[in-house]
Design a protein around this motif. Structure first.
Motif, PDB file in Angstrom:
ATOM      1  N   PRO A  79      -3.407   3.326   0.016  1.00  0.00           N
ATOM      2  CA  PRO A  79      -3.373   4.148   1.225  1.00  0.00           C
ATOM      3  C   PRO A  79      -4.610   5.021   1.344  1.00  0.00           C
ATOM      4  O   PRO A  79      -5.050   5.647   0.380  1.00  0.00           O
ATOM      5  CB  PRO A  79      -2.114   5.001   1.033  1.00  0.00           C
ATOM      6  CG  PRO A  79      -1.955   5.101  -0.446  1.00  0.00           C
ATOM      7  CD  PRO A  79      -2.481   3.822  -1.022  1.00  0.00           C
ATOM      8  N   VAL A  80      -5.206   5.012   2.547  1.00  0.00           N
ATOM      9  CA  VAL A  80      -6.305   5.929   2.838  1.00  0.00           C
ATOM     10  C   VAL A  80      -5.833   7.077   3.731  1.00  0.00           C
ATOM     11  O   VAL A  80      -6.578   8.049   3.934  1.00  0.00           O
ATOM     12  CB  VAL A  80      -7.477   5.188   3.502  1.00  0.00           C
ATOM     13  CG1 VAL A  80      -8.057   4.156   2.550  1.00  0.00           C
ATOM     14  CG2 VAL A  80      -7.049   4.521   4.809  1.00  0.00           C
ATOM     15  N   PHE A  81      -4.623   6.940   4.241  1.00  0.00           N
ATOM     16  CA  PHE A  81      -4.023   8.003   5.051  1.00  0.00           C
ATOM     17  C   PHE A  81      -2.518   7.848   4.987  1.00  0.00           C
ATOM     18  O   PHE A  81      -1.997   6.730   5.119  1.00  0.00           O
ATOM     19  CB  PHE A  81      -4.505   7.910   6.498  1.00  0.00           C
ATOM     20  CG  PHE A  81      -3.820   8.863   7.436  1.00  0.00           C
ATOM     21  CD1 PHE A  81      -4.304  10.159   7.599  1.00  0.00           C
ATOM     22  CD2 PHE A  81      -2.684   8.487   8.140  1.00  0.00           C
ATOM     23  CE1 PHE A  81      -3.670  11.052   8.457  1.00  0.00           C
ATOM     24  CE2 PHE A  81      -2.047   9.368   8.999  1.00  0.00           C
ATOM     25  CZ  PHE A  81      -2.552  10.656   9.153  1.00  0.00           C
TER      26      PHE A  81
ATOM     27  N   LEU B 237       0.624   1.026   9.182  1.00  0.00           N
ATOM     28  CA  LEU B 237       2.057   0.763   9.026  1.00  0.00           C
ATOM     29  C   LEU B 237       2.793   2.029   9.450  1.00  0.00           C
ATOM     30  O   LEU B 237       2.472   3.134   8.969  1.00  0.00           O
ATOM     31  CB  LEU B 237       2.397   0.414   7.579  1.00  0.00           C
ATOM     32  CG  LEU B 237       1.623  -0.767   6.979  1.00  0.00           C
ATOM     33  CD1 LEU B 237       0.455  -0.245   6.146  1.00  0.00           C
ATOM     34  CD2 LEU B 237       2.518  -1.654   6.130  1.00  0.00           C
ATOM     35  N   TYR B 238       3.756   1.904  10.331  1.00  0.00           N
ATOM     36  CA  TYR B 238       4.425   3.100  10.824  1.00  0.00           C
ATOM     37  C   TYR B 238       5.895   2.822  11.105  1.00  0.00           C
ATOM     38  O   TYR B 238       6.313   1.680  11.305  1.00  0.00           O
ATOM     39  CB  TYR B 238       3.718   3.650  12.053  1.00  0.00           C
ATOM     40  CG  TYR B 238       3.700   2.751  13.277  1.00  0.00           C
ATOM     41  CD1 TYR B 238       4.538   2.993  14.367  1.00  0.00           C
ATOM     42  CD2 TYR B 238       2.818   1.667  13.372  1.00  0.00           C
ATOM     43  CE1 TYR B 238       4.514   2.191  15.498  1.00  0.00           C
ATOM     44  CE2 TYR B 238       2.778   0.860  14.497  1.00  0.00           C
ATOM     45  CZ  TYR B 238       3.626   1.121  15.551  1.00  0.00           C
ATOM     46  OH  TYR B 238       3.603   0.321  16.672  1.00  0.00           O
ATOM     47  N   ARG B 239       6.647   3.922  11.107  1.00  0.00           N
ATOM     48  CA  ARG B 239       8.101   3.845  11.322  1.00  0.00           C
ATOM     49  C   ARG B 239       8.447   4.743  12.491  1.00  0.00           C
ATOM     50  O   ARG B 239       8.720   5.938  12.326  1.00  0.00           O
ATOM     51  CB  ARG B 239       8.838   4.275  10.049  1.00  0.00           C
ATOM     52  CG  ARG B 239      10.338   4.069  10.073  1.00  0.00           C
ATOM     53  CD  ARG B 239      10.924   4.273   8.682  1.00  0.00           C
ATOM     54  NE  ARG B 239      10.432   3.242   7.770  1.00  0.00           N
ATOM     55  CZ  ARG B 239      10.424   3.379   6.431  1.00  0.00           C
ATOM     56  NH1 ARG B 239      10.868   4.482   5.872  1.00  0.00           N
ATOM     57  NH2 ARG B 239       9.971   2.390   5.695  1.00  0.00           N
ATOM     58  N   PRO B 240       8.400   4.187  13.721  1.00  0.00           N
ATOM     59  CA  PRO B 240       8.658   5.033  14.886  1.00  0.00           C
ATOM     60  C   PRO B 240      10.051   5.650  14.823  1.00  0.00           C
ATOM     61  O   PRO B 240      11.019   5.015  14.401  1.00  0.00           O
ATOM     62  CB  PRO B 240       8.530   4.051  16.058  1.00  0.00           C
ATOM     63  CG  PRO B 240       8.630   2.691  15.466  1.00  0.00           C
ATOM     64  CD  PRO B 240       8.142   2.794  14.071  1.00  0.00           C
TER      65      PRO B 240
ATOM     66  N   VAL C  55      -3.635   1.637   5.278  1.00  0.00           N
ATOM     67  CA  VAL C  55      -3.945   1.093   3.957  1.00  0.00           C
ATOM     68  C   VAL C  55      -5.130   0.144   4.047  1.00  0.00           C
ATOM     69  O   VAL C  55      -5.346  -0.518   5.062  1.00  0.00           O
ATOM     70  CB  VAL C  55      -2.724   0.366   3.327  1.00  0.00           C
ATOM     71  CG1 VAL C  55      -1.533   1.293   3.210  1.00  0.00           C
ATOM     72  CG2 VAL C  55      -2.354  -0.864   4.128  1.00  0.00           C
ATOM     73  N   GLY C  56      -5.886   0.121   2.968  1.00  0.00           N
ATOM     74  CA  GLY C  56      -7.028  -0.770   2.870  1.00  0.00           C
ATOM     75  C   GLY C  56      -6.825  -1.781   1.765  1.00  0.00           C
ATOM     76  O   GLY C  56      -5.932  -1.645   0.918  1.00  0.00           O
TER      77      GLY C  56
ATOM     78  N   GLY D 230       0.796  -1.229   0.000  1.00  0.00           N
ATOM     79  CA  GLY D 230       0.000   0.000   0.000  1.00  0.00           C
ATOM     80  C   GLY D 230       0.818   1.262   0.000  1.00  0.00           C
ATOM     81  O   GLY D 230       0.400   2.285   0.559  1.00  0.00           O
ATOM     82  N   GLY D 231       2.003   1.229  -0.641  1.00  0.00           N
ATOM     83  CA  GLY D 231       2.848   2.410  -0.709  1.00  0.00           C
ATOM     84  C   GLY D 231       3.847   2.537   0.423  1.00  0.00           C
ATOM     85  O   GLY D 231       4.701   3.435   0.407  1.00  0.00           O
TER      86      GLY D 231
END
Length: 770
Positions: free
Chosen positions: A547-549, A526-529, A537-538, A499-500
């Motif tokens: 990605p929706v956000f 999905l995150y990169r702390p 993503v959906g 999803g990007g």
């Protein structure tokens, strides 16, 4: 002489005298052909003890000894296996033919066990010279001891069986329908080996046994011994059922290993098969088996060429087309003979625990014993398992305590075996040592996330990813037909992230989340702390993700600027939807709760730099999970804990943005101390109720796994305790520091009621459930 209770004395018929071939003697309960309901059902959760050679020298005598057994298996009703030893207790008057049966010594154990609510299992064994054709002790080691000769006097045998069943029927004076004192009888002990079963004769093609040469010969007399044994079973079962219609009759060839001299025809399975082939199917209710392994072998050591060399052995279906253990061979006979509904009772089992041996040897025996219990309990065709024995006696080093009642050298052997007997293992519907669904789990970075891929409201897919590489798979459980084993397949695969989001950092994290407020965790966060990068993503119907956000500056006012940052899906509004996010920074005392608005972006509804009511997130070890504290089907409470410090707090959300503590503890939870920094907690649906209201608490690298529940009294208690993970059955022992557990909907039920245990870098994965 041990003092017995008044009730036991009432039931005690000290000496019974009857004429040869007659029925019940003085003091016995009246005979009745009416079925008498058994007091207890029997299952493979039942544990027993086979104590041969009791001398009652432990403090307090037999009563104290039985209490210690009960203490070893708290919460269980132990089975006590006792032998009739007819050669010692039975006599016959040569002039009158009267048979005298003295029950006093046997009663000391049987009646006291009954008084304490335990379940006696009586093994009908032993023949005096007048019963076995005149065999006495001769000093010849190939012919001794004389009591192991099978009875030749059929009427005498039937009389002794009948007297025993009558004696251990309902206590005299009991009202109609009172169950018997003994409701399970085993016909002889290990009749298929020379040491316990001998008969001198020639078995003819016409099915008649004719006299032999006057002595027992292993080869020449083997078939006559076999045939005579099954005749004795038929006679005994007739006598037992005439008096006790609901009593269990156990029979079969129960021994092996080296004692059968490599003769496959004398193996327990062949011995049983002969009985079926010659019409004895209806003479017994369960098969008696002694699932010993060689002292150097574990219960699951395969012996595919000679299964009788491991009377336990792995289940047959673990090696398709071959049987690699005698327990599976016995079961195979029963299935082929149309008798699959009967159970196999392990009426004697264990390992010799002998001094001196190094600590590694004791650890090996501990693991083999625990593994045996777990394997036994996992099979659907087994009955009770009887340990030989609880306490040592002369020439018997098989006890877990010494002859004087002291725990043997390795205390953990005593504790772990007790735990295995009293805490049922998790059932294992899936296990693998080579990854899952095409994903090899060969890298220590691998992570598994349950995910609602098909928008069904079920966390029944698995997203598996390898941060720092871009690799991500989505797996699903394949549909099975008939007895086909569960397996998994890949439905999505990427080496460029999803999803990007490219998954190029080793610190990348993924969780499943209800972005659309539908009650389905069918989106991924999905995150990169440490960088502020986050995507939601959906999944589209064509299999793609979008990605929706997206953001490079955090989410909802939380900047995600620390590598310590973590996100958790949470039901903040008590709607049954995990549509809020808890963002927290352990060690810095920061905790935010974020809301996604259908009309706009994410916003902060709670922003705290002082932790949350009752728990300050001041340690980098602090962890937060969502949990169904109130048994409502909503994960609307937060459980915060500090592994290594014993601290745990559970908070609920009240009006506005206030919280209140349900629990504040500095000593762990439900008996689990949380004293190790490795400890982790997972909320899941242990009871299959649709509620994630139990907690799996585990310590990777040690084997520790508890399941803790919130009780109606607002306390916590353990409903499952293991020091072996689920490795005894499912190959996963939780002895690796990399081991991880997630809750997962294996059965497509809409509830995460299974635990998926996996070892990133080690390829192992196991799924377990209650």
């Amino acid at each position: 002489m041990v003092s017995l209770s008044a009730a036991a004395l009432m039931a005690l018929a000290a000496t019974v005298v009857v004429a040869a071939g007659a029925g019940a003697g003085a003091g016995a309960a009246p005979a009745s052909a009416d079925p008498v309901q058994s007091r207890y059902p029997y299952s493979n959760r039942d544990v027993g003890f086979s104590e041969v050679g009791w001398d009652f020298k432990t403090p307090g005598g037999i009563g104290d000894h039985l209490d210690r057994m009960q203490g070893f298996v708290p919460g269980r009703t132990p089975i006590i296996r006792a032998w009739t030893d007819f050669h010692t207790y039975a006599s016959k008057d040569d002039a009158t033919g009267a048979i005298t049966m003295d029950f006093r010594h046997l009663d000391e154990s049987v009646m006291e066990a009954h008084r304490k609510g335990m379940r006696p299992l009586v093994t009908l064994f032993g023949s005096p010279s007048w019963l076995n054709g005149g065999h006495f002790g001769t000093g010849d080691s190939t012919q001794d001891p004389p009591e192991t000769w099978l009875p030749t006097d059929s009427e005498g045998w039937k009389t002794l069986v009948d007297q025993t069943v009558q004696h251990y029927g309902p206590p005299p004076g009991s009202p109609p329908g009172t169950p018997p004192i003994v409701d399970a009888f085993e016909i002889w002990n290990e009749p298929n080996i020379d040491g316990f079963g001998k008969y001198d004769g020639v078995y003819g093609d016409d099915g008649v046994i004719r006299p032999g040469d006057g002595r027992y010969d292993t080869g020449a007399d083997a078939t006559a011994t076999l045939a005579r044994y099954w005749e004795l079973v038929e006679m005994a079962s007739t006598e037992i059922r005439a008096t006790c219609g609901q009593c269990y009759v156990l029979a079969g060839g129960s021994a092996g290993l080296g004692a059968i001299h490599g003769d496959a025809a004398r193996s327990p399975s062949a011995w049983l098969d002969w009985g079926y082939a010659h019409g004895y199917k209806d003479t017994f209710d369960a098969v008696a088996h002694h699932p010993y392994s060689d002292m150097h072998d574990a219960p699951d050591t395969p012996k595919c060429g000679a299964p009788w060399e491991n009377l336990f052995g792995p289940p047959a279906d673990d090696t398709p087309g071959r049987i690699c253990g005698e327990l599976a061979a016995v079961r195979d006979v029963m299935v082929r003979r149309g008798d699959a509904d009967k159970k196999i009772w392990g009426t004697e089992w264990g390992y010799g625990l002998i001094y001196p041996n190094p600590a590694s040897w004791w650890a090996e025996k501990r693991d083999q014993l625990v593994k045996g219990v777990r394997m036994w309990q996992a099979l659907d065709y087994t009955g009770p398992l009887v340990l030989f024995s609880y306490r040592d006696s002369e020439n018997n080093p098989y006890g877990v305590v010494t002859e004087k009642g002291f725990v043997k050298k390795d205390v953990t052997l005593y504790d772990d075996l007790s735990l295995a007997f009293t805490n049922p293992d998790l059932r294992v519907p899936f296990k693998s040592q080579s990854g899952i669904g095409g994903y090899d789990l060969a890298d220590p970075r691998d992570r598994v996330v349950p995910f609602d891929y098909e928008h069904t409201g079920k966390l029944d897919h698995l997203l598996v990813y390898r941060p720092g590489t871009g690799i991500v798979y989505v797996l699903r459980r394949k549909a099975t037909v008939g007895t086909e084993r569960p397996s998994f397949e890949t439905v999505f695969r990427s080496t460029n992230g999803i999803g990007g989001f490219n998954l190029s950092s080793t610190n990348d994290q993924i969780i499943s989340y209800d972005f659309a407020h539908t009650g389905r965790q069918d989106y991924l966060v999905l995150y990169r702390p440490g960088t502020g990068v986050v995507h939601v993503v959906g999944h589209a119907s064509d299999g793609s993700f979008w990605p929706v956000f997206t953001s490079t500056s955090g989410i909802g006012g939380y900047d995600l600027s620390s590598p310590k940052d973590r996100l958790v899906a949470y039901d903040y509004e008590h709607t049954g939807k995990l549509d809020h996010l808890v963002a927290y920074r352990p060690g810095d005392n920061v905790l935010f709760i974020l809301q996604h608005s259908a009309a706009g972006p994410f916003t902060t509804v709670v922003g705290s730099h002082q932790g949350i009511d009752g728990f300050a997130l001041t340690s980098p070890d602090d962890q937060v999970i969502a949990y169904d504290y109130a048994h409502t089907g909503k994960q609307d409470a937060l459980l915060l804990y500090r592994p290594g410090a014993r601290l745990v707090t559970i908070v609920g959300h009240a009006a506005g943005n206030t919280f209140w503590p349900h629990l504040m503890s500095s000593s762990g939870i439900g008996g689990y101390d949380l004293a190790d920094p490795r400890d982790r907690i997972v909320a899941f649906d242990y009871a299959h109720t649709g509620m994630a209201d139990h907690l799996a608490v585990y310590r990777p690298g040690t084997g520790y796994l508890d399941v803790v529940r919130h009780d109606p009294t607002d306390t916590y208690s353990a409903v499952h305790v293991s020091h072996q993970g689920v490795g005894s059955v499912g190959w996963f022992d939780l002895r690796n520091a990399q081991d991880r557990i997630v809750a997962y909907d294996f059965g497509h039920t809409g509830s995460a009621d299974h635990l998926l245990l996996y070892r990133p870098g080690g390829r192992a994965v196991t799924i377990g459930t209650r």
